[in-house]
Structures are given as structure tokens and as C-alpha cells.
Scaffold this active site. Structure first.
Site, PDB file in Angstrom:
ATOM      1  N   ARG A   1       0.687  -1.174   0.046  1.00  0.00           N
ATOM      2  CA  ARG A   1       0.142   0.014  -0.035  1.00  0.00           C
ATOM      3  C   ARG A   1       0.760   1.336  -0.090  1.00  0.00           C
ATOM      4  O   ARG A   1       0.412   2.292  -0.564  1.00  0.00           O
ATOM      5  CB  ARG A   1      -1.081   0.131   1.215  1.00  0.00           C
ATOM      6  CG  ARG A   1      -2.179  -0.955   0.876  1.00  0.00           C
ATOM      7  CD  ARG A   1      -3.134  -1.038   2.043  1.00  0.00           C
ATOM      8  NE  ARG A   1      -2.822  -2.181   2.854  1.00  0.00           N
ATOM      9  CZ  ARG A   1      -3.022  -2.299   4.323  1.00  0.00           C
ATOM     10  NH1 ARG A   1      -3.600  -1.278   5.042  1.00  0.00           N
ATOM     11  NH2 ARG A   1      -2.735  -3.476   4.930  1.00  0.00           N
TER      12      ARG A   1
ATOM     13  N   GLU B   1       5.569 -10.874  15.950  1.00  0.00           N
ATOM     14  CA  GLU B   1       5.176 -11.250  17.112  1.00  0.00           C
ATOM     15  C   GLU B   1       5.326 -12.980  17.351  1.00  0.00           C
ATOM     16  O   GLU B   1       5.747 -13.260  18.120  1.00  0.00           O
ATOM     17  CB  GLU B   1       3.723 -10.778  17.318  1.00  0.00           C
ATOM     18  CG  GLU B   1       3.227 -10.977  18.750  1.00  0.00           C
ATOM     19  CD  GLU B   1       1.659 -10.537  18.900  1.00  0.00           C
ATOM     20  OE1 GLU B   1       1.022 -10.232  17.836  1.00  0.00           O
ATOM     21  OE2 GLU B   1       0.990 -10.449  19.822  1.00  0.00           O
TER      22      GLU B   1
HETATM   23  O1  LIG Z   1       3.369  -1.299  11.785  1.00  0.00           O
HETATM   24  P1  LIG Z   1       3.140  -2.679  11.392  1.00  0.00           P
HETATM   25  O2  LIG Z   1       2.264  -3.486  12.453  1.00  0.00           O
HETATM   26  O3  LIG Z   1       4.363  -3.392  11.015  1.00  0.00           O
HETATM   27  O4  LIG Z   1       2.069  -2.825  10.468  1.00  0.00           O
HETATM   28  C1  LIG Z   1       1.972  -1.970   9.417  1.00  0.00           C
HETATM   29  C2  LIG Z   1       2.104  -2.576   7.895  1.00  0.00           C
HETATM   30  O5  LIG Z   1       0.913  -3.340   7.810  1.00  0.00           O
HETATM   31  C3  LIG Z   1       0.377  -3.160   6.538  1.00  0.00           C
HETATM   32  O6  LIG Z   1       0.745  -3.634   5.261  1.00  0.00           O
HETATM   33  P2  LIG Z   1       0.514  -5.076   5.341  1.00  0.00           P
HETATM   34  O7  LIG Z   1       1.785  -6.006   5.659  1.00  0.00           O
HETATM   35  O8  LIG Z   1      -0.744  -5.717   5.431  1.00  0.00           O
HETATM   36  O9  LIG Z   1       0.767  -5.338   3.563  1.00  0.00           O
HETATM   37  P3  LIG Z   1      -0.204  -4.576   2.306  1.00  0.00           P
HETATM   38  O10 LIG Z   1       0.310  -3.190   2.211  1.00  0.00           O
HETATM   39  O11 LIG Z   1       0.415  -5.478   1.228  1.00  0.00           O
HETATM   40  O12 LIG Z   1      -1.617  -4.958   2.226  1.00  0.00           O
HETATM   41  C4  LIG Z   1       0.552  -1.696   6.324  1.00  0.00           C
HETATM   42  O13 LIG Z   1       0.374  -1.064   4.872  1.00  0.00           O
HETATM   43  C5  LIG Z   1       1.985  -1.400   6.859  1.00  0.00           C
HETATM   44  O14 LIG Z   1       2.892  -1.792   5.789  1.00  0.00           O
HETATM   45  N1  LIG Z   2      -5.616  -2.325  11.476  1.00  0.00           N
HETATM   46  C1  LIG Z   2      -5.193  -2.253  10.349  1.00  0.00           C
HETATM   47  N2  LIG Z   2      -5.782  -1.845   9.398  1.00  0.00           N
HETATM   48  C2  LIG Z   2      -5.158  -1.754   8.064  1.00  0.00           C
HETATM   49  N3  LIG Z   2      -3.946  -2.026   7.957  1.00  0.00           N
HETATM   50  C3  LIG Z   2      -3.277  -2.480   8.869  1.00  0.00           C
HETATM   51  N4  LIG Z   2      -2.012  -2.886   8.955  1.00  0.00           N
HETATM   52  C4  LIG Z   2      -1.747  -3.336  10.129  1.00  0.00           C
HETATM   53  N5  LIG Z   2      -2.727  -2.946  11.120  1.00  0.00           N
HETATM   54  C5  LIG Z   2      -3.563  -2.581  10.188  1.00  0.00           C
END
Ligand SMILES: O=P(O)(O)OC[C@H]1O[C@H](OP(=O)(O)OP(=O)(O)O)[C@H](O)[C@@H]1O
Ligand SMILES: Nc1ncnc2[nH]cnc12
Length: 172
Positions: free
Chosen positions: A58, A95
Site C-alpha cells: 500500500r 510477534e
Molecule cells: O506497523 P506494522 O504493525 O508493521 O503494520 C503496518 C504495515 O501493515 C500493513 O501492510 P501489510 O503487511 O498488511 O501489507 P500490504 O500493504 O501489502 O497490504 C501496512 O500497509 C503497513 O505496511
Molecule cells: N488495523 C489495520 N488496518 C489496516 N492495515 C493495517 N496494517 C496493520 N494493521 C492494520
């Protein structure tokens, strides 16, 4: 404009107990999307970057128009196994278990000021691992910019770079 009004929340996704902050509705709204890009670009510009680094997947959506607007390039921080050619890797603990992020070797000049960009800061694990990876390739991480911060998860405390978030939510 109230950008929060354009972010949809979906309970119990992707797992029971998680409230998911969905940017799909914001991306679909032309004015909210334009305003988001403008505000992110202002936040990024303040760190005077030479180049942006965007976190898969994203983060790519936001980094592309901001880099274009600022007239600079951006580098993809990708999950393991997605980048071709020579890469530099950084493993980090989750985690439960661990994961690895990668960047292409040689694309971020050593000593350059890099600003990291992503849609959302939750625990901060992904962002801090990205900071460490960028330092491994010799970058100076000047700052990190996120659209959304889930303040309850205290990701801010894990990041050892200056950071700006546009929309804060108490929960997480
Ligand atoms: O602060 P954190 O606990 O590390 O989580 C945040 C990350 O999680 C989500 O990505 P995700 O891994 O869901 O991948 P995506 O962007 O491909 O959906 C979001 O876009 C961040 O990159
Ligand atoms: N609660 C949340 N909503 C959307 N993206 C996320 N990535 C990690 N936690 C999330």
C-alpha cells in the site's frame, strides 16, 4: 477536508478482533485522493528528501504520486523474493516468527536523504525494519511519513527517525 470521513473501518479483518482501516474508499474519491497526495507531499517535502522509499504494497500507491509531484525517484522496499537481481535483505522479528524485507542493490546512493512512506503505522515493526534495511545500504533516513497512525499500538516509540502522520486513531 475531513479525510477520516473517507476511510472505512471493517471489523474482524483479516482476523477476529482486528479493526481494519480501509483506504479503498479514500482512493476511490477523487477529491479526497487529491487532498491526501497534496498533504503527504507537503509532509515529505519538509524532510528535504533526495529519494523516497515505499513499503510494499500500500505504500507504493502513495509514494508514486508524491515522488512524481516532488520531482524525485522512489525505491521499493519489498517482501522477500519479489525483487529481481542483486538485493540487500533485512530479517526482523514479528510477534510470532520472522520476516524479511529487501531492496535492490545500488539504487539508493550511499549518503542520500531518504524519506520512508507507507499508508499506515501500526506496531511499527515493518517501518523500523525498513529503516534498518535502508541504513544497511548507506542511506540517511531523514524521516518517515504515514497517512494513518494507530496510536494505541505505539509504533511511534519503535521508530528512531522523525515521523509525520496525517490521521491519528486512538485504537488499533
Ligand atoms: O506497523 P506494522 O504493525 O508493521 O503494520 C503496518 C504495515 O501493515 C500493513 O501492510 P501489510 O503487511 O498488511 O501489507 P500490504 O500493504 O501489502 O497490504 C501496512 O500497509 C503497513 O505496511
Ligand atoms: N488495523 C489495520 N488496518 C489496516 N492495515 C493495517 N496494517 C496493520 N494493521 C492494520
Amino acid at each position: 477536508m475531513d479525510l477520516k470521513a473517507h476511510i472505512r473501518t471493517i471489523p474482524d479483518f483479516p482476523k477476529p478482533g482486528i479493526l481494519f482501516y480501509d483506504i479503498s474508499t479514500l482512493l476511490a474519491h477523487a477529491e479526497a485522493w487529491r487532498e491526501t497526495v497534496e498533504r503527504l507531499a507537503d509532509a515529505v517535502r519538509a524532510y528535504r528528501p533526495d529519494v523516497l522509499a515505499a513499503i510494499e504494497s500500500r505504500g507504493f500507491i502513495f509514494a508514486a504520486p508524491v515522488a512524481y509531484k516532488l520531482g524525485i525517484g522512489f525505491t521499493m522496499v519489498r517482501k522477500v523474493g519479489k525483487l529481481p537481481g542483486a538485493v540487500v535483505s533485512h530479517a526482523y522479528d514479528l510477534e510470532y516468527g520472522s520476516d524479511t524485507l529487501q531492496v535492490a542493490e545500488g539504487l539508493v546512493p550511499a549518503g542520500s536523504r531518504v524519506v520512508l512512506i507507507d499508508d499506515l503505522l501500526a506496531t511499527g515493526g515493518t517501518a523500523q525494519a525498513s529503516v534498518q534495511l535502508l541504513r544497511k545500504v548507506g542511506a540517511e533516513v531523514a524521516g518517515a511519513v504515514f497517512l494513518i497512525e494507530l496510536m494505541g499500538l505505539k509504533g511511534r516509540a519503535r521508530l528512531d527517525v522523525p515521523m509525520t502522520t496525517l490521521l491519528g486513531y486512538e485504537g488499533g
